[in-house]
Enzyme design. Structure first.
Site, PDB file in Angstrom:
ATOM      1  N   GLU A   1       1.058  -1.100   0.282  1.00 48.06           N
ATOM      2  CA  GLU A   1       0.320  -0.113  -0.380  1.00 48.06           C
ATOM      3  C   GLU A   1       0.736   1.941  -0.135  1.00 48.06           C
ATOM      4  O   GLU A   1       0.456   2.183  -0.595  1.00 48.06           O
ATOM      5  CB  GLU A   1      -1.029  -0.280   0.993  1.00 48.06           C
ATOM      6  CG  GLU A   1      -1.843   0.859   0.746  1.00 48.06           C
ATOM      7  CD  GLU A   1      -2.814   1.633   0.439  1.00 48.06           C
ATOM      8  OE1 GLU A   1      -3.822   2.489  -0.042  1.00 48.06           O
ATOM      9  OE2 GLU A   1      -3.117   0.497  -0.063  1.00 48.06           O
TER      10      GLU A   1
ATOM     11  N   THR B   1     -11.296   8.564 -13.243  1.00 46.65           N
ATOM     12  CA  THR B   1     -10.637   8.115 -12.510  1.00 46.65           C
ATOM     13  C   THR B   1     -10.282   6.376 -11.359  1.00 46.65           C
ATOM     14  O   THR B   1     -10.407   5.654 -10.900  1.00 46.65           O
ATOM     15  CB  THR B   1      -9.995   8.535 -10.863  1.00 46.65           C
ATOM     16  OG1 THR B   1      -9.037   8.450 -10.170  1.00 46.65           O
ATOM     17  CG2 THR B   1     -11.285   8.770 -10.039  1.00 46.65           C
TER      18      THR B   1
END
Length: 644
Positions: free
Chosen positions: A508, A619
């Site tokens: 992440e 997006t």
């Protein structure tokens, strides 16, 4: 008593003359009228008004709306009782209303395209007057030059430079590349089939426990995975699955929710997904749904500055507020800055300029306020219009704001000079303050906290390789190659974050301090939730350079997903990319279907499948067409269609 306060009135109140009684009653009635009348000037969301004034005006009626599903979150209406929250039909069952509907015949993609190419007239939809815009204000807007002619889908198709699906649906000539593309298609079908079997109508699939997940981001809306998958299924030619998804949208997508929704998430997933489905297929049902939903988002902009708050109630009250975790009640840059593409298209379809005006007002304010070192901090007060904190990130909280600047310029057919100026100005500040080179030679984007650099780069920031790449050609001539080189360097760094893990999937967030490079040093940063940003940059860099390494890197990701994330009933994120003993998070994210698998499919397809000359991706990877105003306004293009 009131009587005691009137001159000339005895304590008992019995000595009033007739004239005094008349004056007193006149005064009392005026006071009551004044108090009651003041209620009409209160906002609709004020509780006192809702108590005393019942809602009598008729709500706008939208074509295709009004279908209900017993499995959905209960609606706040006295008639139509619903089951308690979380009570849904068992797997395999349908709602009562669905049982009474005859299944529509499956329509093939080829038949849809032939019908549209033949120029069959499509029904035009007119958006009802927005609850935040009076009729006079709307008339004034149109008087300022907004087009009044209804949107013509046939005319739009004629303005495309190439067929959306290419000559042969993007099928590559190279057998190995085509085999890899077919593998990605199989992964999509596997993900979809399991979602349909165990979580149909819910937002996302929990593949380990084989049930659905609703979550609290969508304000009671359901079917996020269905909306997010529409365009992916369509471009992959999975038409049986696409038709199932289309039927669910038509019969079961209920927009009359009354919950607390993320403006950002609803916009990029639901609005973006429905817009893309409409532009690809011409189905008016998608258009009417997205117009109805778009109108529900407008009250979020009712702030002193016009900067929308992050959370909105999609019900009739339209109240909005900031996230509880947001600093000092602020709005988030990546949220209010990621509306432009979708809202411009809402104005394009509805011929109502209010959507464009809302997002242009955001631009206006951002251009007016001072920016530290030319940078855009992540938190802005919707009340004062000032920055709340000087924390700058190209990853979470900031990311897609920058993406939408360059994509707004491209989507405008390169006429939006304001977006171009803002993008290249921001990129210059980012290079000067955030772009760093590690001792090992890796280029990365650090975060900026009030002048102090945090040498961390998030997975979310890995989209920036692709962003800088697609904007390279429109920069200053002497910097174009530099931008393309920078895009390649950042994409390489993100690939390194994958190759340096045991699973070959990226964490992440990864750091460049403490002796490590492109690796997560904290346990809390080691997870992977099927994110698409690295693969997104591979796809763009392949299209821009045709360097075969990007397809090889994409195939490495496919193999890692298959080995570590594929489970018996879908795909799941993992909790530690540095451990070969998989610990799954039991969530098949909707963006895995919308973004990760779509970008992989496009990576292994020919460039004429959703060509960048005609399309930009929001997006959430939903393709939106470039708006060619000169073409759309040219009467000579009426009826012209692209040869399929």
């Amino acid at each position: 008593m009131v009587f005691r306060k009137l001159p000339g009135v005895s304590a008992s109140g019995m000595g009033l003359r007739l004239s005094q009684k008349f004056v007193f009653l006149l005064f009392l009635s005026g006071l009551v009228t004044l108090c009651f009348g003041a209620l009409f000037f209160l906002p609709d969301s004020v509780r006192l008004k809702r108590i005393f004034l019942s809602k009598t005006e008729t709500q706008p009626v939208t074509v295709g709306s009004g279908s209900e599903n017993d499995a959905r979150e209960p609606l706040k209406r006295p008639k139509d009782p619903e089951p308690p929250r979380g009570m849904t039909p068992a797997r395999g069952e349908t709602s009562t209303k669905l049982k009474n509907l005859s299944r529509k015949p499956t329509v093939s993609r080829e038949a849809t395209e032939e019908r549209l190419a033949a120029g069959k007239a499509l029904e035009d939809f007119t958006l009802p007057r927005s609850r935040t815009e009076s009729a006079s204000a709307k008339a004034t807007s149109f008087a300022r030059g907004a087009p009044s002619e209804p949107f013509s889908y046939g005319k739009f198709k004629g303005c495309l430079l190439k067929p959306p699906l290419g000559r042969d649906s993007g099928r590559p000539a190279d057998p190995e590349t085509n085999e890899r593309r077919e593998k990605v298609k199989e992964m999509m079908k596997f993900s979809w089939d399991n979602y349909k079997s165990y979580a149909w109508g819910k937002n996302e699939l929990r593949p380990l426990t084989r049930n659905g997940h609703i979550g609290n981001m969508f304000g009671g809306l359901r079917g996020a995975s269905i909306i997010d998958s529409l365009d992916t299924l369509y471009i992959m030619g999975l038409m049986e699955e696409y038709n199932d998804a289309k039927e669910w949208v038509q019969t079961s997508l209920d927009l009359n929710s009354n919950g607390e929704a993320s403006l950002f998430e609803v916009n990029i997933r639901y609005v973006g997904g429905l817009l893309a489905a409409y532009y690809l297929t011409g189905e008016e049902m998608y258009k009417s749904k997205v117009m109805e939903l778009g109108e529900k988002l407008l009250p979020a902009f009712n702030t002193p500055t016009g900067i929308p708050r992050g959370v909105i109630n999609l019900g009739s009250s339209g109240t909005s507020w900031s996230w509880g975790w947001a600093s000092a009640g602020s709005s988030i840059l990546a949220e209010f800055g990621t509306l432009h593409l979708e809202f411009v298209h809402l104005s394009e379809l509805s011929r109502n300029p209010i959507y464009t005006e809302k997002v242009m007002n955001i631009r206006k304010l951002l251009n007016k306020i001072e920016k530290p070192h030319g940078l855009y901090p992540n938190f802005l007060s919707p009340v004062s219009g000032n920055w709340v904190q000087h924390h700058v990130s190209i990853g979470g909280l900031g990311d897609s704001f920058y993406e939408y600047l360059i994509k707004s310029y491209l989507m405008s057919d390169k006429t939006d000079e304001d977006a171009k100026k803002m993008y290249y100005g921001a990129l210059e500040a980012i290079e000067a303050n955030l772009v760093q080179k590690s001792p090992g030679g890796l280029t990365y984007m650090a975060e900026w906290r009030g002048g102090i650099l945090d040498h961390k780069m998030g997975h979310l920031a890995c989209f920036s390789g692709g962003m800088i790449g697609i904007g390279a050609d429109d920069g200053a001539p002497e910097k174009r190659q530099h931008f393309l080189d920078l895009a390649a360097e950042i994409t390489h760094t993100c690939h390194e974050s994958y190759t340096r893990s045991a699973t070959k999937l990226g964490p992440e967030a990864f750091r460049f301090d403490g002796g490590g490079e492109a690796t997560a040093t904290r346990l809390s940063d080691r997870y992977y939730i099927l994110r698409p940003e690295v693969i997104e940059s591979y796809m763009y860099m392949w299209r821009l350079t045709h360097d075969p390494k990007y397809r090889e890197w994409g195939w490495e990701a496919v193999e890692a997903l298959e080995q570590h994330c594929r489970v018996e009933s879908g795909f799941s994120g993992i909790r530690d990319v540095y451990s070969m003993t998989a610990s799954h998070d039991n969530m098949q994210q909707s963006f895995f279907l919308s973004e990760t698998l779509k970008y992989l499919y496009l990576l292994f397809s020919d460039d004429d499948l959703l060509p960048l000359e005609d399309w930009v991706f929001n997006t959430e990877a939903h393709p939106l067409p470039i708006i060619r105003k000169s073409c759309m306004q040219d009467e000579a293009t009426l009826g012209k269609t692209v040869s399929e």
